[in-house]
Design a protein around this motif. Structure first.
Motif, PDB file in Angstrom:
ATOM      1  N   GLU A 217       0.826  -1.201   0.000  1.00 42.93           N
ATOM      2  CA  GLU A 217       0.000   0.000   0.000  1.00 42.93           C
ATOM      3  C   GLU A 217       0.862   1.255   0.000  1.00 42.93           C
ATOM      4  O   GLU A 217       0.584   2.215  -0.745  1.00 42.93           O
ATOM      5  N   ALA A 218       1.915   1.258   0.790  1.00 39.94           N
ATOM      6  CA  ALA A 218       2.792   2.434   0.856  1.00 39.94           C
ATOM      7  C   ALA A 218       3.456   2.715  -0.493  1.00 39.94           C
ATOM      8  O   ALA A 218       3.556   3.873  -0.927  1.00 39.94           O
ATOM      9  N   LEU A 219       3.910   1.681  -1.174  1.00 44.02           N
ATOM     10  CA  LEU A 219       4.576   1.852  -2.468  1.00 44.02           C
ATOM     11  C   LEU A 219       3.614   2.430  -3.514  1.00 44.02           C
ATOM     12  O   LEU A 219       3.967   3.363  -4.255  1.00 44.02           O
ATOM     13  N   PHE A 220       2.411   1.913  -3.589  1.00 48.06           N
ATOM     14  CA  PHE A 220       1.474   2.392  -4.603  1.00 48.06           C
ATOM     15  C   PHE A 220       0.874   3.748  -4.241  1.00 48.06           C
ATOM     16  O   PHE A 220       0.419   4.480  -5.134  1.00 48.06           O
ATOM     17  N   LEU A 221       0.875   4.103  -2.967  1.00 47.58           N
ATOM     18  CA  LEU A 221       0.471   5.459  -2.606  1.00 47.58           C
ATOM     19  C   LEU A 221       1.490   6.475  -3.090  1.00 47.58           C
ATOM     20  O   LEU A 221       1.132   7.632  -3.400  1.00 47.58           O
ATOM     21  N   LEU A 222       2.752   6.073  -3.176  1.00 47.76           N
ATOM     22  CA  LEU A 222       3.776   6.951  -3.760  1.00 47.76           C
ATOM     23  C   LEU A 222       3.476   7.203  -5.240  1.00 47.76           C
ATOM     24  O   LEU A 222       3.675   8.318  -5.741  1.00 47.76           O
ATOM     25  N   VAL A 223       3.024   6.167  -5.928  1.00 50.19           N
ATOM     26  CA  VAL A 223       2.646   6.328  -7.334  1.00 50.19           C
ATOM     27  C   VAL A 223       1.480   7.309  -7.459  1.00 50.19           C
ATOM     28  O   VAL A 223       1.482   8.193  -8.332  1.00 50.19           O
ATOM     29  N   VAL A 224       0.490   7.169  -6.583  1.00 50.10           N
ATOM     30  CA  VAL A 224      -0.659   8.072  -6.603  1.00 50.10           C
ATOM     31  C   VAL A 224      -0.213   9.507  -6.347  1.00 50.10           C
ATOM     32  O   VAL A 224      -0.722  10.457  -6.968  1.00 50.10           O
ATOM     33  N   ALA A 225       0.762   9.674  -5.462  1.00 46.68           N
ATOM     34  CA  ALA A 225       1.219  11.015  -5.110  1.00 46.68           C
ATOM     35  C   ALA A 225       1.850  11.743  -6.293  1.00 46.68           C
ATOM     36  O   ALA A 225       1.674  12.965  -6.449  1.00 46.68           O
ATOM     37  N   TYR A 226       2.568  11.037  -7.153  1.00 50.76           N
ATOM     38  CA  TYR A 226       3.345  11.700  -8.199  1.00 50.76           C
ATOM     39  C   TYR A 226       2.723  11.622  -9.590  1.00 50.76           C
ATOM     40  O   TYR A 226       3.181  12.303 -10.510  1.00 50.76           O
ATOM     41  N   THR A 227       1.708  10.798  -9.784  1.00 46.89           N
ATOM     42  CA  THR A 227       1.135  10.684 -11.116  1.00 46.89           C
ATOM     43  C   THR A 227       0.158  11.819 -11.406  1.00 46.89           C
ATOM     44  O   THR A 227      -0.495  12.351 -10.500  1.00 46.89           O
ATOM     45  N   THR A 228       0.071  12.178 -12.681  1.00 50.78           N
ATOM     46  CA  THR A 228      -0.905  13.173 -13.128  1.00 50.78           C
ATOM     47  C   THR A 228      -1.863  12.563 -14.143  1.00 50.78           C
ATOM     48  O   THR A 228      -2.663  13.280 -14.753  1.00 50.78           O
ATOM     49  N   ASN A 229      -1.783  11.257 -14.314  1.00 54.32           N
ATOM     50  CA  ASN A 229      -2.633  10.552 -15.244  1.00 54.32           C
ATOM     51  C   ASN A 229      -3.798   9.924 -14.501  1.00 54.32           C
ATOM     52  O   ASN A 229      -3.607   9.230 -13.503  1.00 54.32           O
ATOM     53  N   GLU A 230      -4.991  10.162 -14.998  1.00 54.72           N
ATOM     54  CA  GLU A 230      -6.190   9.675 -14.315  1.00 54.72           C
ATOM     55  C   GLU A 230      -6.216   8.162 -14.201  1.00 54.72           C
ATOM     56  O   GLU A 230      -6.472   7.612 -13.126  1.00 54.72           O
ATOM     57  N   ARG A 231      -5.927   7.456 -15.302  1.00 56.21           N
ATOM     58  CA  ARG A 231      -5.981   6.002 -15.296  1.00 56.21           C
ATOM     59  C   ARG A 231      -4.924   5.425 -14.360  1.00 56.21           C
ATOM     60  O   ARG A 231      -5.209   4.488 -13.591  1.00 56.21           O
ATOM     61  N   THR A 232      -3.717   5.964 -14.410  1.00 55.86           N
ATOM     62  CA  THR A 232      -2.648   5.479 -13.534  1.00 55.86           C
ATOM     63  C   THR A 232      -3.010   5.679 -12.072  1.00 55.86           C
ATOM     64  O   THR A 232      -2.762   4.810 -11.227  1.00 55.86           O
ATOM     65  N   HIS A 294      -2.141  20.727  -6.088  1.00 58.11           N
ATOM     66  CA  HIS A 294      -0.812  20.149  -5.916  1.00 58.11           C
ATOM     67  C   HIS A 294      -0.584  19.659  -4.482  1.00 58.11           C
ATOM     68  O   HIS A 294       0.327  18.876  -4.216  1.00 58.11           O
ATOM     69  N   GLY A 295      -1.418  20.115  -3.562  1.00 63.97           N
ATOM     70  CA  GLY A 295      -1.278  19.686  -2.174  1.00 63.97           C
ATOM     71  C   GLY A 295      -1.614  18.219  -1.976  1.00 63.97           C
ATOM     72  O   GLY A 295      -1.216  17.616  -0.967  1.00 63.97           O
ATOM     73  N   TRP A 296      -2.303  17.591  -2.935  1.00 69.88           N
ATOM     74  CA  TRP A 296      -2.624  16.173  -2.816  1.00 69.88           C
ATOM     75  C   TRP A 296      -1.369  15.308  -2.836  1.00 69.88           C
ATOM     76  O   TRP A 296      -1.368  14.189  -2.320  1.00 69.88           O
ATOM     77  N   GLN A 297      -0.318  15.817  -3.448  1.00 67.23           N
ATOM     78  CA  GLN A 297       0.936  15.064  -3.437  1.00 67.23           C
ATOM     79  C   GLN A 297       1.441  14.878  -2.012  1.00 67.23           C
ATOM     80  O   GLN A 297       1.852  13.773  -1.621  1.00 67.23           O
ATOM     81  N   LYS A 298       1.393  15.934  -1.221  1.00 65.23           N
ATOM     82  CA  LYS A 298       1.820  15.841   0.174  1.00 65.23           C
ATOM     83  C   LYS A 298       0.883  14.923   0.979  1.00 65.23           C
ATOM     84  O   LYS A 298       1.330  14.205   1.876  1.00 65.23           O
ATOM     85  N   VAL A 299      -0.399  14.971   0.627  1.00 57.92           N
ATOM     86  CA  VAL A 299      -1.373  14.141   1.338  1.00 57.92           C
ATOM     87  C   VAL A 299      -1.023  12.659   1.207  1.00 57.92           C
ATOM     88  O   VAL A 299      -0.977  11.912   2.193  1.00 57.92           O
ATOM     89  N   PHE A 300      -0.740  12.223  -0.025  1.00 52.52           N
ATOM     90  CA  PHE A 300      -0.451  10.797  -0.240  1.00 52.52           C
ATOM     91  C   PHE A 300       0.974  10.432   0.164  1.00 52.52           C
ATOM     92  O   PHE A 300       1.230   9.280   0.530  1.00 52.52           O
ATOM     93  N   LEU A 301       1.883  11.382   0.121  1.00 55.54           N
ATOM     94  CA  LEU A 301       3.233  11.122   0.635  1.00 55.54           C
ATOM     95  C   LEU A 301       3.184  10.862   2.139  1.00 55.54           C
ATOM     96  O   LEU A 301       3.858   9.961   2.651  1.00 55.54           O
ATOM     97  N   LEU A 302       2.400  11.655   2.848  1.00 53.34           N
ATOM     98  CA  LEU A 302       2.257  11.455   4.291  1.00 53.34           C
ATOM     99  C   LEU A 302       1.611  10.107   4.590  1.00 53.34           C
ATOM    100  O   LEU A 302       2.052   9.384   5.497  1.00 53.34           O
TER     101      LEU A 302
END
Length: 415
Positions: A217-232, A294-302
């Motif tokens: 879960e932690a690894l894929f949350l990192l992907v969510v934090a940095y992606t800008t693609n809806e499908r990804t 852009h604050g969502w990146q910090k949300v998922f990183l945390l």
């Protein structure tokens, strides 16, 4: 203010549900079936999100903002009626359970203390200083953080990041929870399979499932934090939440391993602290996202960092073994009239008397039920003719010769 009071009252009412379920499983779940039974019950939480998120989106969009509250309130009332009609505390109290099932459950669980813990007998100090307990608490907080994050903000995240309408995002929001519900069921079955076949110890099963689930879960949350693609983002979020489903067979069942007698209390303790994530997460999320998407990146990183912390702590301190403080003290056990007879009637038991060192072989003592029936356990294989050879005649029946009480002279004739 009225809404706040209602929400607080609702939380107090629902807060006892998880601890109550662990209290039920203490009497109903055989040790090697705890994972699959408990996870089956916990699946309801995630299946509820699968139905609730799209249903809420539809009701808010096409009925009114208050429609979900009325709908779920009615569902709760209906469920309550079925709960009180169909549930019982112990197998012995169930009116329709088969004898085979009752024997299987009670034999598998073994002795359960007849005394209930009280505020004065609960080992609070041992609980509050137990590292395995805190491993569960940390894991519960980590899982609750992401659960409440998605439950409260997933629709907002999709709207702000990808401009998806709330009425169209219900299915996408429910997808991760649907995958998790399936993984929770699968994980429970697999965990008990590994334990029942002695492939892995209970401790190893709990650690592997919990740390593996949280790590994924932690690894894929990192992907969510940095992606800008809806499908990804949707795929990564779905896999992340799905991975956490394995963790439910770790920390969420672990209470029953380390202290089944206090499982409900431990669940209340860990889940109470985990619920603090539900109070803290909205404020943190609002703070991070106040200046833009852009604050969502910090949300998922945390969220990812919190899960990595849970992985580390649980891997070091968790345990699947019964703790020393988890059993009642001898003075807490109520005395029963037939306790002495039961303990002393083991065939061939060797005992010593007084200061003598030579053991004496003690003939089994019948328990209370056997005395009431007028026979000993060793008499079960004797027939009527054997009793008649011990002094019986035509004026004395079979029941006359059978020992009926310790004070009866016939009691001694059979020895």
């Amino acid at each position: 203010m009225f809404v706040v009071v209602i929400q607080v009252a609702q939380g107090l009412a629902q807060g006892v549900s998880y601890p109550a379920m662990h209290g039920v499983w203490r009497f109903w779940a055989p040790p090697l079936e705890r994972s699959k039974l408990a996870t089956t019950a916990f699946t309801g939480s995630y299946a509820g999100a699968v139905v609730g998120l799209p249903m809420s989106a539809w009701l808010v969009s096409y009925v009114s903002w208050s429609a979900p509250f009325y709908f779920y309130g009615c569902c709760g009332v209906i469920w309550t009626v079925f709960w009180f009609a169909m549930t019982f505390e112990k197998p012995a109290f169930h009116p329709t359970i088969t004898q085979e099932e009752k024997v299987h459950i009670e034999t598998s669980i073994g002795h359960i203390s007849a005394s209930y813990p009280t505020l004065s007998t609960i080992p609070w100090k041992a609980i509050l200083t137990s590292k395995p307990v805190y491993a569960i608490v940390v894991a519960n907080f980590a899982r609750s953080w992401t659960f409440y994050l998605l439950l409260q903000n997933q629709l907002t995240y999709m709207k702000e990041m990808f401009n998806i309408k709330i009425s169209d995002s219900g299915f996408l929001a429910a997808l991760p929870h649907a995958v998790m519900a399936c993984i929770v069921l699968l994980g429970g079955q697999l965990a008990d399979y590994l334990r029942s076949r002695n492939i892995l110890s209970t401790t190893m099963v709990r650690k592997i499932f919990n740390c593996g689930g949280f790590g994924g879960e932690a690894l894929f949350l990192l992907v969510v934090a940095y992606t800008t693609n809806e499908r990804t983002a949707v795929i990564a979020l779905t896999i992340a939440v799905g991975c956490s489903g394995f963790a439910i067979s770790g920390f969420n069942v672990n209470h029953l391993d380390i202290a089944p007698r206090y499982a409900a209390i431990l669940m209340g303790f860990s889940n109470g602290i985990g619920t603090l994530a539900g109070l803290t997460c909205p404020f943190v999320t609002e703070k991070f996202t106040a200046r833009g998407p852009h604050g969502w990146q910090k949300v998922f990183l945390l969220a990812s960092l919190i899960h990595f912390t849970g992985v580390t702590f649980y891997a070091v301190f968790a345990s699947g073994e019964l703790q020393d403080w988890a059993e009642p003290k001898p003075e807490e056990e109520p005395w029963k009239p037939d306790d002495f007879a039961r303990k002393a009637s083991n065939a061939g038991m060797m005992v010593s008397y007084g200061t003598g060192s030579d053991p004496v072989r003690m003939t089994p003592i019948p328990d209370v039920n056997q005395l009431r029936q007028g026979r000993r356990s060793t008499d079960t294989g004797r027939d009527r003719s054997q009793y008649e050879t011990m002094g019986g005649d035509e004026n004395h029946s079979y029941s006359d010769q059978a020992p009926t009480a310790v004070g009866n002279e016939n009691y001694y004739q059979g020895y």
